[in-house]
Structure formats: C-alpha cells, structure tokens
Enzyme design. Structure first.
Site, mmCIF file in Angstrom:
data_model
loop_
_atom_site.group_PDB
_atom_site.id
_atom_site.type_symbol
_atom_site.label_atom_id
_atom_site.label_comp_id
_atom_site.label_asym_id
_atom_site.label_seq_id
_atom_site.Cartn_x
_atom_site.Cartn_y
_atom_site.Cartn_z
ATOM 1 N N HIS A 45 0.884 -1.251 -0.035
ATOM 2 C CA HIS A 45 -0.126 0.223 0.003
ATOM 3 C C HIS A 45 1.064 1.239 0.152
ATOM 4 C CE1 HIS A 45 0.858 -0.951 4.284
ATOM 5 N NE2 HIS A 45 0.589 0.344 4.516
ATOM 6 N N HIS A 84 1.564 3.744 1.974
ATOM 7 C CA HIS A 84 1.924 4.487 3.171
ATOM 8 C C HIS A 84 3.538 4.601 2.858
ATOM 9 C CE1 HIS A 84 -1.297 3.907 6.091
ATOM 10 N NE2 HIS A 84 -1.528 5.122 5.467
ATOM 11 N N ASP A 109 6.112 4.075 5.016
ATOM 12 C CA ASP A 109 6.949 3.027 5.646
ATOM 13 C C ASP A 109 6.803 1.711 4.532
ATOM 14 O OD1 ASP A 109 4.199 2.755 6.208
ATOM 15 O OD2 ASP A 109 4.850 1.902 8.220
ATOM 16 N N HIS A 110 5.875 1.949 3.551
ATOM 17 C CA HIS A 110 6.077 0.881 2.788
ATOM 18 C C HIS A 110 6.292 1.214 1.079
ATOM 19 C CE1 HIS A 110 3.753 -1.957 5.203
ATOM 20 N NE2 HIS A 110 3.539 -0.886 5.727
ATOM 21 N N HIS A 114 -6.602 -2.003 4.882
ATOM 22 C CA HIS A 114 -6.172 -0.971 5.560
ATOM 23 C C HIS A 114 -6.297 0.428 5.290
ATOM 24 C CE1 HIS A 114 -2.647 0.699 7.891
ATOM 25 N NE2 HIS A 114 -1.996 1.056 6.975
ATOM 26 N N ASP A 148 -0.104 -4.387 5.984
ATOM 27 C CA ASP A 148 -0.946 -3.874 7.098
ATOM 28 C C ASP A 148 -2.559 -4.264 6.376
ATOM 29 O OD1 ASP A 148 1.305 -2.950 8.043
ATOM 30 O OD2 ASP A 148 0.806 -0.706 7.581
ATOM 31 N N GLU A 171 1.300 -8.722 9.908
ATOM 32 C CA GLU A 171 1.744 -7.279 10.835
ATOM 33 C C GLU A 171 1.087 -7.560 12.242
ATOM 34 O OE1 GLU A 171 -0.197 -4.076 11.698
ATOM 35 O OE2 GLU A 171 -2.093 -4.399 10.268
ATOM 36 N N HIS A 203 6.698 -5.990 12.184
ATOM 37 C CA HIS A 203 5.752 -4.617 12.299
ATOM 38 C C HIS A 203 4.904 -4.442 13.577
ATOM 39 C CE1 HIS A 203 3.373 -1.091 10.979
ATOM 40 N NE2 HIS A 203 4.244 -1.294 9.901
#
Lengths: 580, 691
Positions: A36, A38, A40-41, A125, A146, A171, A383
C-alpha cells in the site's frame, strides 16, 4: 526463493546492500510488490529504482499506483522544504519510477517468472492495500502488509480465501490490543466535535491526507446531515481534495456499502465539506478542520494548532497513532499545559484534547482470526513492539498450535516448505480410484460408507518420470509376465443326509456369513465365491488338491484362492472344517 | 473433449454460442439474443394517424391479401408485443445437465435469464465483473424499453403467442418468414417472451463475477481465467486449465483498442487446444487469398522472431482506421448540426459510444457550434458513472489518465458543464425544458424498434438535414421499413469487431497452440494449411466435433509426507527400477490430481505381503529354499497329458504333507495346514519379484 521486497522504513534507514553485495539487484530480486501507499511501505522505492538502479518488475494495485506518487511527492516536500534535509530522490525520479510499475487488480494471478506466481487480496487497511500471496513451486506464503479485519465506513474488511500456506507473515502493530465495537468510539468522537462547535469553538483534526481523513469526514458529513448542522467542515490541503477525487474513481476498492450507494450518490461527494483558506484560521465562528499532516509533526496542522490551542473553546481530535517525539504524542501521553514546538517556541494548551481510537490496523483478535482461518504451517510476526509481539507469539503457539517466529531486523528464519513428488498416472489407476468402494455395516441402522482409497504402484525408473499404475499393470510396465500365486485345497464337506448340491452350498454359505463378517457371498449352482475364494463341489474321485490322509469318501468342496485373500481363505476353510 | 457450436452468431450484437464438453463437464459459452430479429415487429406507433392505420390493417386482413407479390410495406410487420429470438439449438440441451456457463462479453449475457428461469438450471455462471455490471444494465434497459409495448398492447393472457398464428400464410413476405421460422423452418421454438426485472435479478444472483485474470476453480477440476479480448469493456477470452491440459477460448478480439483493455494474447501462449471463435470476418467482405504468407521464414533467433511477430500483431494501422471512422462520424454530425439538422446515434457498443461522446464534446467545444448532446437511456447515468471506475478493464492510455487523477473518459466534465445531458427516458420531466434542436442524441435501441430512438426517428425522418447513425447490417433488412420514406441522411458504420483474418496465421504462430479449432466458414476464407506447427480441426454449426486428448497421462502430485513412508522394493533383474505400493487418497484440487495420506492410514505398507508376482519358479530352487526353513519336499516332473504343459509338482512331506504345483503361469500351494502354506508362500515370494 524469490524475494517479495516490501520496502519498509524510510530510505535512509534501509541498507540495501543487505540485499545484494554487488549491487546487482535485478539478479537478487524477482520482483518488488508494494502492499500500500504508506511511506513506510513505498518511501524508498524511487530511491531504489532510480538511484540504486533496480530495474526488475514492480507490482502494486491500481489505487496504490495512483496515490503513491502524491504521497511520495508530499513526503519529499516535507523532507526537503520544511525540514531542510537532503533529498533522496527528485520529482522526476518519482515520475520515472512510477512508469515502471505494473498495476494489479485484486486476485489477479500473475506469473512473474517461471517459478514465481503472485496474487493480491483485499487488505482493507487503506484504499488499494493488498495482502500478497506468493507461490514458488509447491511452497506458498502470504504477506499481509497492513490489514484491517473489520469493516470501515469507507473500506471493507480484509478478505482472503482459504489457501494452503507454508508461511504467514502478519503485521502485529496491535499485538495485544482487543478493541470492542467501534460505535461507542464513533459516538464519543461525534459528541466531542459537536459539543465543541456548538460552544462556538474550532475543532482541529490533524490527519494524513488519505485514509482516516475520508473515514472521519464521512462520519461527520453523515452526522451533519442527520443533525442538520450548518457549521462548515474544511479540508486543509489540495491533496485531500484531490485524494477524494481519486476515491471517487476507485470506488470498486471501497466498502460494499459505498459501492452500493455510489450509483445514486457518490459518498465521496461530501455535501458539507469546503476548501480551507489560510485566512480562515482567524475567522470568527465555529468550524471543523481536517489538516495535514497527522500526528502534528510538522506543516500546516501544526501551524493551525499553534493558533487554536490556547483557546479553551477549541478541540484537537487526534485520530490513530502518534509516533513518539511528535506534538501529537505529547498531547496524548498526558495533559500538558504547554507544549514545545520543534523550533523552540512554546504554546499554551488550553483546548480540549480528544483521542479517537480509529485505527485501520487489525487488533490481536483479528490477527488470531486470520491465522486460524488460513492455518498456515508457520507464522512470522512483523511490524510492532517486541514485548506485545512475544505475547501474541505465545498465544498463537499455544492456542492454535502453529509454530510462530518473531525475527529481529536482519535475522533470517528458515522453514521447510511443502513439496510434492510428481508422477504421471495411468488411466486404469485413476479409474480404479474413482470407482466407489461401498461398505455396508448393519448394526442397528444401515450405514453405508464409501471410502475410496487410491491403491496403486509407483514405478520409478532412473532418468525417467515416475509413473503411477494400477497393480494389474505393473508387469506390463516392466515387460514381465504375471505369475499368479494361489492356494488350493479340496476340503471335505459333510452335508446333512443326502441333500441336493444347491442346498449344501446354501447351508455352507449361511455358515460362512455367520462367522466371517462383512463378506458378500455369491452362489451359483454348485459353486460359491467370496472375493477371490472359489469353492466348487468336487465331482472327481481323486482330486490332486485333496489331502492324502482324508478319505476319498463323502462330498468335497474344491477350494482355490489367491494370496490376496490368504486369511479369508483359511477362515472359510476352518468354518467348513468345523462343520464336519 | 467435444465442441458443439450452437450458433455462429451474427456480428457484435449476437456473439457465437457453444457447448464444450471438457473433463466430463458441460460448459456453455455465451447465451446471446438475436436482437436483429425483433425488426419483424412493428414499433409502437407514436402518432394517432399511424396507430389508426395499423389497427385498421389488423381488422381487415383481406386488404393484406391484395398486396401479394409486391414490395413490403410497414403494414407487413407484426403488430404485437415483441418476442425475442434465442439460440435455437440451445433448447435441445437439457438445462440441468449444463455444469458451467462462461460469458465472454456483455452481449453474451442477454439471453441468460431465459436459461436461469428454468427450474432445472443449476450451473455455475462465470463472467467478469464489468461484463456482469454492464450486462445487467443492458438487460434492465431492454426490459424498461419493452414496457412501452406492454403498455400499448396490454397484458397478453395466453402463453401462446397470438402473433405467430397468421405468419405461415402465403401472403406473408418471404423475408419475414425467414426471420421467424429460420432457414430450415424450425426456429419457432426459439422465440421467447421477454423476462422481467425479477428474472434478471435472480439470474444475476447466480453469477460469480471474476476480477481481471483471477483464477477460479470449478469443482476442483477446471481452473478458469478471464483475459481481456479488447472487443469492449469487460469482454474477455477464457483460459481453462484442467488435469488433461489447457484450453483457450478466443472470442472476437481486438489487438489495439482505444477504450477497452487490449487483447491479452500473451497470456494464451502454448495451450494444448485453442478454440478460435472469432466470426467477425464473416461480416466483412474482405477475402484473404494470400493470407498465409508463411511467417516463419525469418532467420532470426526464435525469441526475436516471436517478438517481431507479436509486434506485427500490434501495428496501429487498424486502430488508426477506427479512430478515423469515429472522427468521420463526428464530422458528419457537426456538418448536419451546422445545417440545422439533428443527429441520432443508435450504436450499442459501449466503448464506441463513450469514445464518440468524448470526441463530439471535444470537437463541439473547439468549434463555435452550440449544440447540446443528449443521452437518453434508463441506464445511461449509471453506465457512464461505472465506466470511470474500472481501470483494470480500460486501455493503457485511459488507465494512465485515472492514475494521474483525471477521469478515464472525458464525459464526466461535460456532464458537469451541462454540455451532455442525461435523461432516463424521452418523457423525463426535465427533458422538455432543456430540449433544443438541432442536437445530437445517443439513444437505444439499435434495432430501431425499442426505446427513444423510435420516436426520434419518427420525428426527424422527413428532415433531409438530419442524420441517422446506424450500425451496419440494419438497413439491408427490415430495420428501416416502418420509417420509410426517409429523407434523413443515413450513415452506416461498421467498426472493427474482431481479428482481421490476415492476422490469424501470425497469431497462431505466436500462440503456438498444439491444436486449433477453426470454424469451417472461416477456414474457407483463408488457407491455413501452410502452418505446420499446428494441427487444425474444423468445426461447423450444430455439429459436434470430438477432439482427441493430447497429453497422454495426467500428472499426480504425491505429498512428500506420503512419499517418505513408501517402502521400496528393488527388482532382481533391473537395477534401474524401484517400485513401491502407494496407498492414499486421490484428491482433485486446482485442476491437479493430488495423492495424500488417506483417512484410514494403512498399517505400514511395508509389512503387507506382495499381491502381484512375476517371473518364474524353478522347483529345485524352491526345494532348496524350503529346506532352509525346515520343510522337506521332493520334485516330481509331470509332463501334462498332452505333453505340452510343463507342470511341475513338489511333494512336501515334512512337517506336514502338501503339494506345490508350478508352471509358467503360476504356482498353487495345496495343503490344509495354514502354517505350512504361509511358509511356502514366503519361500516363493523370496524367489519371485513382486509387489
């Protein structure tokens, strides 16, 4: 096995040399899958492709492909313009990187190369989030990314089918939290905001542009409509407005509820929402403002906070989680009266603080449910915070009896994977497998069972593909002649008086049924047959099968049976003998 | 595998229909309606004059008689609530025996409620999500348009269609008869009364919608996957994998499309069987004489060659041609608007409509013309909104538009700007207030019997400045009959709706299927004999073609756990062989056989004695072996009575008596002592190979 590279963490923190010492990433990686959008991804993706020079395939869902560039650009701006850090990648880098991305539909099965097959499942998510199923040969894993196991207002719950998995990587952000129904929390939030605006205050909701902003906005918009409230709701940045437009087009990735409504009214056409203008910060009167970024870490939301925090009429509602060190975290972790902003200025905090526990992450129960549903051979948790992950690990090991691992960064865990041995099957074998194998047991009620067992012979020849054949075909495959081994015995039978042959056979068969259970006896004339056991009334005076000791007088049953029915044959012989 | 072509269809609106017998399952591919056939009915008269005319006619059949041997007039058309013509041969199949229905494009759904309303229907229906949505909207639109007839003629009581009664009369024109009764005169049974909204609903409930390239598994045996065909949004080709190999069904496909996702032929490479079901070449008159210009003469390496071939399929020539056609339609509409005439467009293909809408709005905006565009259809709003939410079914350029934040199709903006007006029906209350002529109207139905197009055509037919844009093939039949005489300009368009025949050889050499099934009518038009690598079978309408299996034996996967428990037997004479008895449960999962440990776990199969033996027993060896076990015996040679049979007998004397008879065929142990028998058996087992 190929690596599904989920770029985790901001670029600086990742040492890509761990992946490949030589820097030839194309060789090391089969593909990159982004679950996704975000940061952090996806945060390091442009850096990896444009600076490190990764050139292999990159997969992400349609919404992720559409929204990632916005997020990346926003991130780059925050890093460079606001914090003055050195930029890792440029706008051109982002654009070039996104050109290489291959978009995926949900459940679309993609054969990446000869061995690797991937598929994305709905994760719930954020819009476009997927769980990744990957299969190499016979080994299969799911990486959840996530995910959220409960239905949101605008997104559905994670949805996956039962798969045979060797490994589930889940996660575990909320590894020990168990959340109750979200309705009381929603009501609390609405009441807090309503109370604030009814008292003439301003409500600030710092949030990121995509995800919670839409969720809360939908909630508020609905409530405003129901309660007929006329207080304006503002969106701070163009990004959120733009994001709403994306949501409108990506309707197929939203919740069922939204999808159904969408034909008549698109729920992302918020009726009460307007664009915010900087001049409105000091405008009199109540309002609700969604401002980016979340967690009050920088930017516009922090600026507004500086102006609004001193008034006790106002409200700051913080959705979700705040990273330690941010203003958001400080507000949540206590009731501070003053807060240090990053540049050293202090702000009096007299406004109300409301924490909205709306997280798009699954809770512990969700993780357990998913693990139970998928029943993988192994689980790895990633995570999250170590202590809570350890306690969840114990729970998975003890309750579900599945080995669970919590590897540290840089640690490698190995698993044995499922393998199958492949062989070609002959038609006779397959046919024999599908022929019914009825068994009747008649205790009080008639029970019919049909347990079909495949019974074949595996023939392996060096340098050739293995074959499965029916036992009748073995000799043919080996080019040999069958040699049948059987038993024979001409058994004396003494019937009652001078009875007819047929009656004698009947009598015998009754006796056999009495003692040998579960058999089917076929009678015909002077023969009886049970399985391969065949008995015929012997008419010869001298039969070679007759034991020499026994006299040649009387009636004899000449029996013959194959070794397959060795025991059965003897049982029947014994019955006949006892009857003498 | 068996293939029966039930109907070869007729153009885009009436796709072909097949029954495929695969792995013991019966698969129906597409379930269309012959919508062109409803042109035999008279449209609902819109003015009193016309209705009087027709009712007069109905009362006075004698008048009709006098019109023998003459041109057909509107009065010849059937004045009744229309019935709809389905695939005739489909009714010959027992509905309950169909296991799977695969739908390849929205037009293939239209006849489905006729099938699902049958109580015996129990098949699983698969179609892409976009096809399901668009198909449902089209069916709903059809029902809503049909309501007008029901309102006009009133409810029909008997289940027997009254309109059929007089059609076999002599004075009925032959053309009409041909449509009603078919070429062979037995089509009457294929006429059905239209389904209701409820029927559509319950039909769609039975549908399993699949995503793009999602793998779905039927009964554990067949794994099916839909890949885009490029014909229209949501249209697909099917890839079916089973234990006995792979099969691809190629329907009408377009290599480069400007609206839908293009033909994904890379996914169809290297299948065992390919069913080529693109009949679109029959619509065009082009003949391919030098069709097979043997593409394998290239000297490049095979991979390079493959790429070149694939690239040659994707040349933009034909797609540019399509764009030109669209631009031409736009310019014609602009021309007539300039002259003060209106344009009526009755095209069905959604992709074409969307592109025309976009092009026309754009060109109108850039010119000084102030001409409104109306889209009149009960489902227009929903359909137009829907097409902007399915990036996975759109062509690359439109996907990219969505990804950069623009709507995939441009109509959204124009609707907002009130340049395009959407109305559910011609009598919508707001229509009259915004109505303005000249205008450009998109309205169904292309048959010119149903929907708003009928009224509009009746309004404008006398106006030589106005323009009617039609789908090809309609004017030649009965289509325009009720509206004659027509002063209106008529533009007939035929858009590309399949694979150009000359591309077929190249496609086959790229896809390399082991067997290709080609319709005989297509085969007549192109010489495919030079393609050596494929074996080509021809199929024809209403004949069953049996296709022999290609892969000899299916694969079975043995679970490692089970395999590790096997006890292997070495064979005496063959070093290279190893054999083992295999017991377990045979499962079918994802189209693959799988052998797993059974429910009742057999007591370690190693202990079980061998049941099959081969080789021969030398009596001397056996006596020796027996002696080692403490059994004594002696060999007696007995030549059979006729001397040919080589039967040898061993007399066992100690510990108890017995006989062993042995020959080439087998060995018999004769004794009444169970223990001795077992020991002798062990000795024999030691001499023979067995399992």
């Amino acid at each position: 096995m190929a690596i599904d590279c989920l770029i985790l963490g901001a670029g600086q923190e990742i040492d890509f040399s761990l992946l490949s010492k030589t820097g030839d990433f194309d060789k090391e990686l089969s593909c990159i899958i982004i679950t996704h959008f975000h940061m952090d991804h996806v945060g390091a993706l442009p850096y990896f492709t444009e600076v490190c020079g990764y050139n292999g395939p990159i997969y992400m869902s349609y919404p992720t492909k559409a929204l990632s560039p916005l997020m990346l650009e926003d991130y780059r701006r925050v890093m460079v313009d606001r914090r003055g850090e050195e930029e890792l990648f440029t706008t051109t880098h982002i654009a070039n990187c996104m050109k290489k991305v291959i978009a995926l539909d949900l459940k679309q099965t993609i054969q990446v190369d000869q061995d690797l097959q991937i598929r994305g499942y709905y994760a719930g998510h954020v819009i476009g989030a997927v769980m990744v199923y990957a299969k190499v040969g016979d080994a299969a894993i799911v990486y959840t990314g996530d995910y959220n196991m409960t239905t949101d207002r605008h997104l559905g719950a994670a949805k996956i089918e039962r798969l045979q998995l060797d490994l589930l990587i889940s996660e575990s952000t909320y590894a020990t939290t168990i959340r109750g129904s979200k309705y009381p929390r929603e009501r609390e939030f609405l009441q807090a905001v309503h109370k604030c605006v009814a008292g003439g205050g301003k409500a600030l909701i710092p949030s990121f542009a995509l995800g919670r902003a839409q969720e809360l906005c939908m909630l508020l918009d609905d409530y405003w409509e129901r309660m007929n409230i006329k207080v304006p709701i503002y969106f701070s940045s163009g990004l959120t407005i733009q994001a709403n437009m994306y949501y409108k087009m990506l309707i197929s990735w939203t919740s069922q509820n939204v999808k159904e409504k969408h034909a008549t009214h698109n729920p992302f056409d918020f009726k009460n929402v307007k664009d915010f203008d900087r001049s409105l910060i000091h405008a009199p009167g109540p309002c609700v403002l969604f401002a980016t970024p979340g967690m009050l870490c920088a930017g516009f939301s922090l600026e507004v906070f500086k102006h609004w925090a001193p008034s006790p009429l106002n409200l700051v509602a913080l959705p979700g989680y705040s990273v330690a060190g941010t203003v958001g975290h400080k507000l949540m972790s206590g009731k501070p009266t003053t807060v240090d902003l990053y540049n050293g200025t202090k702000v009096d905090v007299r406004c109300k603080i409301h924490q909205v526990a709306f997280s798009p992450h699954t809770d512990a129960k969700g993780i357990m449910d998913l693990t139970k549903f998928l029943s993988p051979k192994n689980v790895v948790l990633v995570h999250g915070e170590k202590p809570s992950m350890m306690s969840l690990k114990d729970k998975i090991t003890s309750e579900l009896n599945i080995p669970c691992f919590v590897p540290a960064n840089g640690e490698t865990v190995s698993f044995t994977s499922t393998t199958f041995i492949k062989a070609t099957a002959s038609d006779t074998f397959l046919k024999s497998c599908s022929s019914p194998n009825f068994k009747f047991s008649n205790s009080t009620q008639l029970h019919v069972t049909d347990q079909r067992t495949a019974d074949g012979v595996l023939v392996v020849e060096k340098n050739k593909k293995s074959k499965i054949v029916h036992q009748d075909e073995v000799s043919e495959v080996l080019n040999e002649k069958n040699h049948e081994v059987s038993l024979a015995y001409c058994c004396p039978v003494k019937g009652k008086g001078e009875s007819e042959d047929v009656d004698l056979i009947k009598e015998l068969s009754e006796k056999i049924t009495e003692t040998v259970s579960g058999t089917q006896i076929h009678e015909s004339g002077n023969c009886l047959q049970v399985g391969s056991f065949k008995g015929t009334l012997c008419l010869k005076d001298k039969c070679v099968h007759r034991s020499e000791i026994s006299s040649s007088e009387g009636v004899f049953l000449c029996c013959n049976w194959s070794v397959a029915d060795l025991e059965l044959g003897w049982k029947i012989i014994n019955v006949i003998k006892q009857n003498l | 595998m068996k293939l029966t072509c039930l109907s070869k269809g007729d153009g885009f609106q009436y796709p072909p229909c097949h029954i495929l017998n695969l792995c013991g399952f019966r698969i129906l591919i597409d379930c269309p309606l012959d919508l062109l056939a409803i042109t035999i009915f008279s449209p609902v008269p819109c003015d009193v004059e016309a209705s009087e005319y027709s009712s007069l006619d109905a009362q006075n059949p004698v008048q009709k008689k006098q019109k023998l041997e003459r041109e057909m007039t509107p009065a010849d058309l059937v004045c009744a609530e229309p019935w709809y013509k389905t695939v005739k041969a489909l009714h010959l199949w027992e509905v309950s025996l169909i296991d799977v229905v695969l739908i390849s494009n929205p037009m293939g759904v239209l006849g489905l409620p006729f099938l699902t309303q049958n109580p015996g229907f129990c098949a699983k229906i698969y179609m892409t999500e976009a096809t399901a949505k668009i198909g449902q909207l089209m069916m709903e639109d059809l029902v809503s348009m049909h309501m007008e007839f029901r309102g006009f003629y009133g409810p029909e009581d008997s289940s027997f269609p009254g309109w059929m009664k007089n059609l076999d009369r002599e004075e009925v024109p032959a053309l009409l008869k041909k449509v009603v009764f078919g070429e062979s005169g037995d089509d009457l049974g294929s006429w059905m009364r239209l389904y209701s909204l409820d029927d559509i609903k319950s039909c769609m409930k039975k549908v399993q919608a699949v995503n793009y390239a999602e793998e779905v598994c039927y009964n554990g045996t067949l794994v099916m996957k839909a890949l885009s065909s490029g014909l229209d949004i949501g249209a697909c080709n099917w890839l079916i994998n089973g234990p006995h190999g792979s099969l691809s069904y190629v329907s009408d496909s377009i290599f480069v499309s400007h609206h839908a996702k293009s033909f994904d032929f890379h996914g169809l490479k290297g299948n065992d069987v390919m069913i080529y079901s693109d009949f679109s070449c029959l619509q065009s008159t082009e003949l391919t004489e030098n069709g097979c210009n043997s593409p394998d003469t290239a000297t490049n390496s095979s991979e390079k060659k493959d790429e070149n071939l694939a690239a040659s399929l994707l040349d933009t020539e034909e797609s540019l041609e399509e764009l030109e056609k669209l631009a031409f339609v736009c310019s014609c509409a602009a021309e007539s608007a300039d002259a003060g005439g209106s344009t009526l467009i009755t095209i069905t293909q959604i992709g074409i409509v969307l592109q025309l809408l976009e092009l026309m709005s754009n060109s109108l905006e850039s010119s000084s013309l102030k001409v409104p565009i109306f889209v009149i259809s009960s489902v227009a709003e929903e359909l137009l909104a829907y097409t902007n939410t399915i990036p996975e079914w759109l062509c690359k350029q439109r996907q990219e538009k969505l990804i950069s934040g623009e709507p995939s199709f441009g109509h959204l903006k124009f609707i907002k700007d009130k340049k395009i007006h959407l109305f559910p029906a011609i009598h919508s209350p707001n229509l009259i207030t915004s109505w303005q002529e000249p205008c450009i109207v998109f309205a169904p139905h292309s048959s010119l019997r149903l929907g708003p197009s009928v009224q509009l055509l009746q309004r404008w037919r006398g106006d030589p400045k106005s323009l009617l844009v039609l789908e090809d093939g309609l004017s030649s039949g009965l289509g325009l009959l009720p509206f004659r005489p027509i002063a209106m300009k008529i533009l007939q368009c035929s858009f590309l709706s399949g694979i150009r025949l000359q591309k077929l050889p190249t496609l086959l050499s790229v896809l390399q299927p082991k067997r290709v099934l080609v319709p005989d009518v297509v085969n007549q038009r192109i010489n495919l004999t030079e393609i050596k690598t494929n074996s080509i079978l021809k199929y024809s309408e209403n004949k069953t073609l049996r296709v022999p299996r290609i892969t000899a034996n299916p694969d079975v996967e043995i679970m490692a756990e089970l395999a590790s428990k096997l006890s292997w037997r070495k064979l005496r004479q063959r070093e290279n062989f190893g054999i083992a008895r295999l017991k377990g449960e045979l499962l079918m999962k994802d189209g693959k056989y799988r052998l797993v440990s059974g429910l009742e776990q057999e007591e370690s199969s190693g202990k079980a004695r061998p049941l099959r033996h081969w080789g021969s027993v030398a009596p001397e060896t056996l006596v020796d072996a027996l002696l080692k076990m403490g059994i004594t015996g002696s060999v007696e040679h007995s030549t059979g009575e006729d001397g040919s049979e080589d039967n040898r007998i061993i007399h066992v004397t100690n510990p108890s008596s017995g006989l062993i008879e042995t020959s080439e065929m087998g060995t018999t142990i004769i004794t009444d002592d169970e223990n001795i028998a077992s020991q002798i058996f062990q000795a024999i087992d030691g001499i023979l190979d067995g399992i």
